[in-house]
Design an enzyme around this catalytic site. Structure first.
Site, mmCIF file in Angstrom:
data_model
loop_
_atom_site.group_PDB
_atom_site.id
_atom_site.type_symbol
_atom_site.label_atom_id
_atom_site.label_comp_id
_atom_site.label_asym_id
_atom_site.label_seq_id
_atom_site.Cartn_x
_atom_site.Cartn_y
_atom_site.Cartn_z
ATOM 1 N N CYS A 1 -64.667 -0.055 63.857
ATOM 2 C CA CYS A 1 -63.448 0.696 64.133
ATOM 3 C C CYS A 1 -63.266 1.872 63.159
ATOM 4 C CB CYS A 1 -62.247 -0.243 64.128
ATOM 5 S SG CYS A 1 -60.786 0.448 64.966
ATOM 6 N N HIS B 1 -63.797 -4.770 67.753
ATOM 7 C CA HIS B 1 -63.661 -5.707 66.646
ATOM 8 C C HIS B 1 -64.392 -7.025 66.943
ATOM 9 C CE1 HIS B 1 -60.677 -3.639 64.051
ATOM 10 N NE2 HIS B 1 -60.408 -3.001 65.188
ATOM 11 N N GLU C 1 -65.434 -9.162 64.902
ATOM 12 C CA GLU C 1 -65.008 -10.240 63.988
ATOM 13 C C GLU C 1 -63.886 -11.083 64.580
ATOM 14 O OE1 GLU C 1 -62.017 -7.009 62.995
ATOM 15 O OE2 GLU C 1 -64.095 -7.144 63.696
#
Length: 268
Positions: free
Chosen positions: A150, A246, A248
């Site tokens: 990002c 994202h 994660e």
């Protein structure tokens, strides 16, 4: 008489001498095993963020999303969070790690790509920009791999001379990060296509994006709806991969996002 590793010990040696010889060989073998084991676990630096405590705006907290830590551990790496600090310390931090992950967060200050702020926002943090730009410079100088997410991807593009769209629409989803909200189309014969396939679904939490791509980078994924750049990689000898979504937040639910971290930790 035969000892460890088939070594022949003279029968004229004393029992103490034989014992010490065996201990020495045992310690050498153990050290070799430890060295081999340590090499299997690269240290992955994860940039931290800094924001005020929700209940006390006068006190700040330094943190990184747990998803980064857990994803790196699951992939076989040793996560090390790097708190925002003096840019002069960047070289020391980079010397401690094998690879660098630059995480998401605030907007990148437009002054770093030659523009004024054109949006109504105060979500900027100069000291973070300066620190992470220094980390990028030192990691590239040390030829260490960099993976960005990002804001991190936007910052890397800026560090190499690119620019950003300061405001885009339809790329900030309402649902939590475990859910997807948009389509991804990957470039043929790239690592992302190996991991995600030709098309995939991803989450999205960004209102800025890459505008002018820096030299030394190539686009390897886009949003087919509006052609927004969703992933880039290096075209030179540097080891770099950057994504706009994202992973994660979905690594424990998405096989592709999990494989992405495995690639970063073990191959990038």
């Amino acid at each position: 008489t035969f000892g460890l590793e088939g070594e022949i010990f003279s029968s004229k040696k004393s029992p103490l001498s034989l014992a010490l010889n065996c201990v020495t060989i045992s310690l050498e073998n153990e050290w070799k095993y430890m060295e081999k084991s340590m090499k299997k676990q690269p240290v992955i630096g994860i940039t931290g963020n800094e924001r005020p405590f929700p209940d006390d705006p006068d006190a700040n907290m330094s943190y990184a999303a747990t998803g980064f830590v857990e994803a790196v551990k699951e992939a076989g790496g040793i996560p090390l969070i790097l708190p925002i600090g003096d840019a002069a310390l960047a070289k020391d931090y980079i010397s401690m790690i094998d690879k660098l992950i630059i995480t998401g967060g605030q907007n990148v200050l437009p002054k770093f790509y030659g523009e004024e702020i054109t949006i109504d926002s105060d979500d900027y943090l100069l000291k973070r920009d300066l620190f992470e730009l220094a980390l990028i410079e030192e990691a590239r100088a040390a030829k260490k791999a960099i993976f960005t997410v990002c804001r991190g991807t936007q910052l890397y593009n800026v560090a190499l001379g690119g620019t950003l769209h300061q405001d885009i629409e339809h790329h900030w989803q309402d649902n939590p990060g475990q859910y997807t909200s948009q389509e991804l189309v990957t470039k043929d014969q790239t690592i992302l296509q190996e991991i995600y396939g030709k098309t995939s679904r991803i989450n999205s939490f960004h209102h800025q994006s890459i505008k002018d791509l820096a030299d030394g980078l190539e686009v390897i994924a886009r949003d087919p709806k509006d052609d927004i750049i969703e992933a880039v990689q290096s075209t030179d000898e540097s080891r770099f991969l950057g994504v706009q979504w994202h992973p994660e937040l979905r690594f424990d639910k998405s096989l592709a996002d999990r494989k992405l971290f495995e690639y970063v930790v073990t191959q990038l």
